[in-house]
Design an enzyme around this catalytic site. Structure first.
Site, PDB file in Angstrom:
ATOM      1  CG  ASP A   8     -15.712  34.856 -39.761  1.00 24.08           C
ATOM      2  OD1 ASP A   8     -16.443  35.856 -39.794  1.00 24.08           O
ATOM      3  OD2 ASP A   8     -16.133  33.706 -39.976  1.00 24.08           O
ATOM      4  CG  HIS A  16     -20.007  35.731 -39.740  1.00 21.75           C
ATOM      5  ND1 HIS A  16     -18.937  35.036 -40.228  1.00 21.75           N
ATOM      6  CD2 HIS A  16     -21.104  35.168 -40.283  1.00 21.75           C
ATOM      7  CE1 HIS A  16     -19.363  34.081 -41.034  1.00 21.75           C
ATOM      8  NE2 HIS A  16     -20.679  34.132 -41.088  1.00 21.75           N
ATOM      9  CB  SER A  18     -21.362  31.160 -41.777  1.00 21.59           C
ATOM     10  OG  SER A  18     -20.905  31.963 -42.805  1.00 21.59           O
TER      11      SER A  18
END
Length: 779
Positions: free
Chosen positions: A147, A224, A554
């Site tokens: 990520d 994220h 996600s």
């Protein structure tokens, strides 16, 4: 990265966040990065493998010195190959050398973007049947996360209560900008690597040239990666909330599982990830000793084939699977359109996004004392009774009507009022645009009538934006039109949880069928991915302190990654296929209240396997599935041969010489926990499956069939008897259609039960009496 920032954007830059999981093919130039893929390693010495790569490259570019300058990565642990800056001519020459399977250009991927665990019955309880208790919260199972990195100071990555790092761990913590391994790695964050060479070689500028905040290290500027890592394995953090909503204890699925961070996505245009970097991360993660890999990364249709290294994920995950590592990926955020599901290789566990039994509601009280309900993220003061306006169209000018994304308002008319507008857009941009217009005109609030969607984000500046469906919006409009002085009162958001809220497949969640091979069911499973509270970077524009709520596949992906870690702790010898089977065959097809699962869209409908695979994950049931549909290398070779992939490519991928049989193999016989028949015609089709008993040694299973409408389904044998010597049994399923017409997919199920376990697989059949295109090789 399934950068599940798809649902919230406003500015042009943020719009790119919404374009989840896109792949940008980088234009060729004189020295473009290419991936030279050579398949499975031929020997075990990584230094010799790297030397061979430099030697091979030197043959083409003229010297070892020049080869070193052009080399980007040497892949030497999980598989063999390298990434290098090559001209088109050099790439063609290398492709002709012995041992090279394929040379392809580098590609760019994008990110895909508290109550959760209670909704999945993973509560903090002393009940011995709870999967958390059986596995000590996943203690010792290593989760690797590909990520945007990690924000190590977050309380979610506290090492308190964790034991020493396993001696089998071979990974490292790599230093870099604002990241000191001595300070930032611990018994929770046990590994941190970052891979940027592939991206920089394409970008050809300093990383900070884009103006975005970024760190040349494993530190997460985007947020994220921190969100996904804390969802999978975050430690317990009490009194977490988002703007006062969703109060409770934040934690990951496997709160005692250590995390290994592989930063492959960079904070440029919403988060971009190079295939060369992703492959290198797979190469290192396999060597490091991870047990589970979580990737909220993908790309758009059309996709690359399963053996095309431009995908990066399919190839890397095959080598990981071959070493017993379960790879979990997001289905994508391009729903509700059909055939948009991504990460479709059968060795990947592909996750759709569902809602949970929690909502954030606002009361809308009209001047006639009628109260309607909307949803939003607004915790400001109550908007007392004030004027309510709908901008009516004037004459032939449609831009003056109440279309949210095209509002043009008279400032004196709007000042101090709440505005109602309508939009057919599902993305967040229409709401943000309308809110900015109303706020600039002096308005005090916005009510947006739109297609129902459970994913929410606050409007900038905590401006009150409340969403309603068209039905409620029309009621408000009729009230406005029937009153000279319409008034409204808006309440702040309140958190509502519990049984009245049924589960839904999120509007944005990508749907099947699989566009590469429809006989392979994708997605595999659904998990919570709507309004998920988790840790983030302080640079996240939506952050409220250390936490934020985001929506997207996600977010659903690390839910499954954490649950896989728990299953791995309980069943350390299970293969990735066995774990996937356990999740699919025990998944829920109804909400906890018993109501059916709805798939958001326009119109909404009952969810089917193309929306959620086997269903919504049921972790405790998956811990004891009874039977599993297991797969080994022979099964995957069967699949690759049935897909007509080249013998040489298959041999290099698997590390063994493989020759596909002359007689064509059927994809329908791949031993998956589902049966999808894309085109049955007159006559019958029979497929084979094999189940392995992982429950009580002496057990007897009988089938229950829910046939697709108009299709007769039979099973032979009609009973499966397991004992101390019989662990695996094969059976055949025959389909006959009585329909004399072309149909869409019709759904059913096959369940084997010993009255304790209910091992259910989805069935899907499409009748095709004539075929307008294709070769019909299923028959």
């Amino acid at each position: 990265m399934n950068m599940n920032f798809p649902l919230f954007t406003s500015l042009p830059l943020l719009l790119l966040y919404c374009l989840m999981i896109t792949t940008i093919l980088v234009e060729a130039n004189t020295n473009n990065v290419h991936i030279v893929y050579m398949g499975e390693k031929q020997h075990q010495d990584p230094d010799l493998i790297t030397d061979s790569h430099h030697h091979l490259l030197a043959k083409i570019v003229g010297s070892k010195e020049r080869a070193s300058e052009l080399m980007v990565y040497s892949y030497r642990h999980g598989f063999s190959g390298f990434a290098a800056k090559l001209t088109q001519s050099q790439a063609q020459h290398i492709a002709e050398l012995p041992g090279v399977i394929r040379v392809i250009p580098n590609t760019i991927h994008k990110l895909q973007t508290t109550r959760t665990w209670d909704s999945l019955d993973l509560t903090i309880t002393k009940a011995p049947s709870n999967l958390l208790q059986k596995t000590n919260n996943g203690d010792g199972v290593i989760i690797g996360v590909f990520d945007t990195g990690i924000w190590p100071e977050s309380k979610s990555f506290s090492q308190n209560g964790l034991g020493p790092v396993s001696s089998r761990w071979k990974g490292v913590c790599q230093s870099g900008q604002s990241f000191d391994p001595k300070k930032h790695c611990n018994r929770k964050i046990i590994g941190a690597r970052w891979f940027v060479n592939g991206f920089l070689a394409e970008y050809n500028k300093p990383l900070n040239a884009s103006g975005e905040i970024e760190y040349l290290s494993a530190r997460d500027a985007n947020g994220h990666g921190t969100h996904t890592a804390s969802t999978a394995a975050g430690s317990f953090v009490g009194n977490a909330s988002y703007k006062g909503l969703a109060n409770g204890t934040a934690r990951g699925a496997a709160s005692k599982a250590p995390v290994a961070v592989y930063k492959v996505c960079w904070n440029f245009l919403g988060g971009q990830c190079s295939s060369a970097d992703i492959l290198k991360a797979f190469d290192e993660a396999i060597h490091d000793g991870v047990d589970v890999l979580s990737l909220s990364i993908g790309f758009k249709i059309p996709m690359f084939s399963d053996v095309d290294e431009r995908d990066g994920i399919a190839t890397g995950s095959f080598h990981a699977m071959a070493r017993g590592i379960t790879v979990v990926c997001g289905a994508g955020n391009d729903g509700p359109s059909a055939q948009t599901v991504q990460n479709t290789a059968p060795w990947i566990l592909t996750v759709a996004a569902s809602s949970i039994d929690r909502a954030f509601v606002n009361s809308i009280t009209l001047g006639n004392n009628k109260t309607l309900m909307g949803e939003g993220i607004y915790k400001g003061r109550e908007i007392g009774l004030t004027g309510l306006l709908y901008p009516e169209a004037n004459g032939l000018d449609p831009t003056a009507s109440g279309v949210c994304q095209a509002l043009q308002l008279n400032q004196t008319k709007v000042a101090g009022q709440v505005v109602l507008c309508f939009t057919s857009m599902t993305r967040r941009v229409a709401i943000v645009s309308a809110a900015a217009t109303v706020k600039a005109g002096g308005g005090v609030g916005l009510i947006v009538a739109k297609h129902p969607s459970s994913a929410l984000y606050p409007c900038p500046g905590d401006f009150p934006c409340i969403e309603v469906d068209y039905d409620v919006g029309t009621k408000i409009l009729f009230y406005i039109r029937s009153n000279r002085n319409p008034l409204v009162k808006l309440s702040p958001s309140k958190t509502v949880v519990g049984r009245p809220l049924s589960a839904e497949v999120a509007h944005f969640s990508s749907r099947g069928p699989n566009s590469i091979e429809p006989a392979i069911l994708k997605p595999d499973i659904a998990a919570p991915g709507v309004n998920i509270l988790a840790a983030t970077s302080p640079h996240d524009q939506f952050a409220d302190g250390e936490y934020v709520m985001h929506s997207g596949t996600s977010m659903s992906t690390p839910h499954i990654s954490g649950i896989v870690a728990l299953l791995k702790a309980l069943h350390p010898t299970w293969s990735p296929a066995a774990i996937k089977s356990a999740l699919i065959t025990t998944a829920r097809r109804t909400s906890p209240s018993g109501s059916p699962i709805i798939a958001e869209g326009s119109p909404q409908k009952l969810a089917d396997p193309f929306d959620y695979g086997g269903g919504i994950v049921n972790p405790n049931a998956a811990a004891e599935p009874g039977l599993v549909y297991d797969m080994g290398m022979a099964d995957y070779i069967h699949y690759l041969c049935a897909m007509h992939y080249n013998n040489t490519a298959i041999s290099r991928l698997t590390g063994n010489v493989t020759t596909c049989p002359v007689q064509k193999l059927s994809v329908l016989d791949v031993n998956l926990p589902s049966i999808i028949i894309p085109n049955i015609r007159r006559g019958s089709i029979t497929v084979t499956r094999t189940v392995t008993n992982v429950g009580t040694q002496n057990s007897t299973y009988r089938p229950t069939i829910e046939p697709p409408s108009g299709v007769a389904v039979s099973v032979r044998p009609g009973v499966l008897i397991f004992n101390s010597t019989v662990k695996k049994i094969s059976f055949k399923v025959t389909f006959n259609t009585t329909l004399q017409m072309n149909t869409q997919y019709l759904f059913g199920s096959l369940t084997w039960s010993d009255r304790v376990h209910f091992v259910r697989i989805p069935l899907a059949v499409r009748t095709e009496m004539f075929q307008p295109y294709g070769d019909g090789y299923y028959n």
